[in-house]
Design an enzyme around this catalytic site. Structure first.
Site, PDB file in Angstrom:
ATOM      1  N   SER A 102      58.050  63.912  14.712  1.00 54.07           N
ATOM      2  CA  SER A 102      58.854  63.505  15.919  1.00 54.07           C
ATOM      3  C   SER A 102      59.949  64.736  16.129  1.00 54.07           C
ATOM      4  O   SER A 102      59.796  65.865  16.098  1.00 54.07           O
ATOM      5  CB  SER A 102      59.446  62.175  16.014  1.00 54.07           C
ATOM      6  OG  SER A 102      60.163  61.498  17.300  1.00 54.07           O
ATOM      7  N   GLU A 161      50.786  56.610  20.785  1.00 53.25           N
ATOM      8  CA  GLU A 161      52.129  56.887  20.476  1.00 53.25           C
ATOM      9  C   GLU A 161      53.136  55.797  20.978  1.00 53.25           C
ATOM     10  O   GLU A 161      54.064  55.277  20.359  1.00 53.25           O
ATOM     11  CB  GLU A 161      52.592  58.151  20.955  1.00 53.25           C
ATOM     12  CG  GLU A 161      51.979  59.397  20.513  1.00 53.25           C
ATOM     13  CD  GLU A 161      52.470  60.088  19.137  1.00 53.25           C
ATOM     14  OE1 GLU A 161      53.297  59.449  18.505  1.00 53.25           O
ATOM     15  OE2 GLU A 161      52.042  61.002  18.704  1.00 53.25           O
ATOM     16  N   HIS A 210      53.462  55.874  16.990  1.00 57.69           N
ATOM     17  CA  HIS A 210      54.465  56.789  16.742  1.00 57.69           C
ATOM     18  C   HIS A 210      55.042  56.546  15.334  1.00 57.69           C
ATOM     19  O   HIS A 210      55.697  55.383  15.259  1.00 57.69           O
ATOM     20  CB  HIS A 210      55.491  57.089  17.719  1.00 57.69           C
ATOM     21  CG  HIS A 210      56.321  58.292  17.685  1.00 57.69           C
ATOM     22  ND1 HIS A 210      55.876  59.641  17.974  1.00 57.69           N
ATOM     23  CD2 HIS A 210      57.909  58.349  17.238  1.00 57.69           C
ATOM     24  CE1 HIS A 210      56.970  60.215  18.042  1.00 57.69           C
ATOM     25  NE2 HIS A 210      58.131  59.454  17.458  1.00 57.69           N
TER      26      HIS A 210
END
Length: 522
Positions: free
Chosen positions: A209, A329, A429
């Site tokens: 990320s 995600e 995610h």
């Protein structure tokens, strides 16, 4: 400075220089290593030597918004068995303070073996997080791959990225101070890692990320050239940085939340840290998706070009790179709202509009997804379309530009589904973090510890380890992982039993390729 304290912790090596004298009473279970600033004492964890809270930079509190500097040398032996503080931030990090330039090391041996080094930059956009999550514990990765693992704390949010150059001239580097911290950490690795069993000529940086976005930015930052030799980004990309005028507007919004006029910007140097944390909740004037976005700035000093615009950064053309994403995600971001699982066709367009982050007709998107996937529910379309239009777009752009440059990029897609909540969160995610670290049994891993999770962890961690060792992620547990080329778009699918696919979700990719990508901050 009031508010969030600049805590001094003995576990952060020589924080405040409150060091302990060397003593034979500690014994072999507490090895001592020498660094350029002084000696540090760690501990053993299953045959891996661990140093937590090793200081790589001086206290940034007195130097708020300024470039970091190395620490002053200390005498004696600093205790390095507890994590150092994280940068002040909103959220759950309990140990916070502006004195936050610490890193952590896991090494199989304090010898001359010259093992590859894997340096992890944490996520949390550029605003939150630290290198001390249990998911980032490097012991298993160090044992599995005979590598040295390093995790890093650095300045975040306004402390690391508030752009004050147009208001306070002597703070011209403030918009990229957090990136300069990471560069200082990599210099520490270059100068010290050989004494900790590592090879300074084989440094892999990897991050998820925001950590991946930090890496993409460093790939275009001249001062970072030569400090790392392989890169891997996990659901984290930085196509464009904040432009200086947009960054200035964000700083003005931040000042307004603090009830300061632009000409009073210098007062930010001494305000209590907690006030700066609270003011970040002000609405972003550029992208109305939440609080003020702080991230790298095209300041023409540290950063003189956008990371992946108009092309892949030439300075990193020879660095082999993994670029990955997870299949679902946005189930991590949108999955906390139960209405996103119960939305009907009539309400779907209204859900898509604020969450796709690109300017495209939601009716067109819905029609195309219903054509492509007639079995999808409205909820399935919501999560799939928001995933395809947001961070996955940035990953595709970076992979395409690397392919056009002729630079090696190995692309993956994580399809392995979390068993949490009956599997409804899919491959969300952050799910790749415990798999890459081989920490599927760690608290909050959310992968489960079953055979598929273990196989996927072996495949993914093995690929990252192989990249660190040789610059190529291929290893025995994988089919041949080919670099990404156009038009094939070769992609490794990680899902229990890994497999290669050409252009997975190609129709979704093509749908969103017709509209410009907006870098929202990662």
């Amino acid at each position: 400075m009031g508010g969030t304290s600049r805590r001094v912790v003995l576990g952060g090596a020589a924080a405040g220089m409150g060091v302990m004298a060397a003593s034979g009473a500690w014994g072999a279970d507490h090895p001592v290593a020498r660094t350029s600033a002084g000696r540090v004492r760690g501990y053993l964890d299953g045959g891996v030597t661990v140093f937590r809270g090793v200081r790589y930079g001086a206290d940034t509190g007195p130097r708020r918004f300024q470039p970091p500097v190395p620490p002053a040398p200390w005498r004696g032996v600093a205790d390095a068995q507890a994590y150092g503080p994280a940068c002040p931030q909103p959220g759950r990090e309990a140990n916070q303070g502006e004195d936050c330039l610490f890193l952590n090391v896991w090494t199989p041996g304090l010898d001359a073996a010259r093992r590859p080094v894997m340096v992890y930059f944490h996520g949390g956009a550029y605003s939150t997080g630290s290198g001390s999550s249990p998911l980032y514990d490097g012991a298993r990765l160090a044992r599995r791959g005979d590598v040295v693992v390093v995790t890093v704390n650095h300045r975040l949010n306004a402390f690391g990225y508030a752009y004050l150059a147009r208001l306070v001239p002597d703070l011209a580097d403030s918009g990229n101070a957090g990136q300069l911290d990471l560069i200082l950490a990599l210099r520490w690795v270059r100068d010290n890692i050989a004494g900790l069993g590592g090879d300074p000529s084989r440094v892999l940086v990897f991050g998820q990320s925001g950590g991946g976005a930090k890496i993409a930015t460093l790939m275009a930052t001249p001062a970072a050239a030569g400090l790392f030799h392989r890169a891997a980004t996990m659901s984290g990309q930085q196509v464009t940085a904040s432009g200086p005028l947009n960054a200035h507007q964000r700083t003005l919004a931040f000042l307004d939340a603090l009830k300061l006029k632009p000409e009073q910007a210098a007062a930010l140097r001494t305000l209590p840290a907690q006030r700066l944390v609270e003011a970040q909740a002000a609405r972003d004037p550029i992208l109305p998706f939440g609080g003020v976005y702080f991230g790298p700035v095209l300041d023409e000093r540290s950063l003189r070009r956008h990371p992946f615009y108009p092309d892949a950064p030439p300075q990193s053309a020879r660095i082999p790179m993994i670029i990955g994403n997870t299949h679902d995600e946005t189930r991590a971001f949108l999955g906390n709202d139960e209405t996103n699982f119960t939305v009907g066709w009539d309400g779907l367009a209204a859900k898509l509009i604020p969450n796709m982050r690109v300017d495209i007709s939601p009716e067109l998107v819905i029609a195309e997804y219903r054509r492509l996937y007639p079995h999808y529910s409205p909820s399935d379309v919501l999560f799939a379309a928001t995933t395809a239009s947001r961070s996955w777009r940035g990953a595709i752009i970076e992979a395409e530009l690397r392919a056009l440059q002729g630079s090696p990029a190995y692309v993956y897609q994580l399809d392995f589904r979390s068993p949490d909540e009956g599997g409804r969160l899919g491959a969300f995610h952050t799910l790749d973090i415990p798999l890459v670290f081989d920490n599927v049994a760690a608290p909050r891993a959310r992968t489960g510890d079953g055979p598929d999770a273990r196989r996927t962890a072996a495949a993914m961690s093995g690929a990252f380890i192989a990249l660190a060792h040789t610059g190529d992620p291929n290893h025995a547990a994988l089919p041949r992982w080919e670099p990404y080329t156009l038009p094939r778009r070769q992609t490794m699918i990680f899902d229990g039993r890994p497999r290669m696919a050409d252009d997975p979700r190609g129709a979704e990719r093509a749908l969103f390729a017709k509209v410009p990508y907006v870098q929202p901050g990662t």
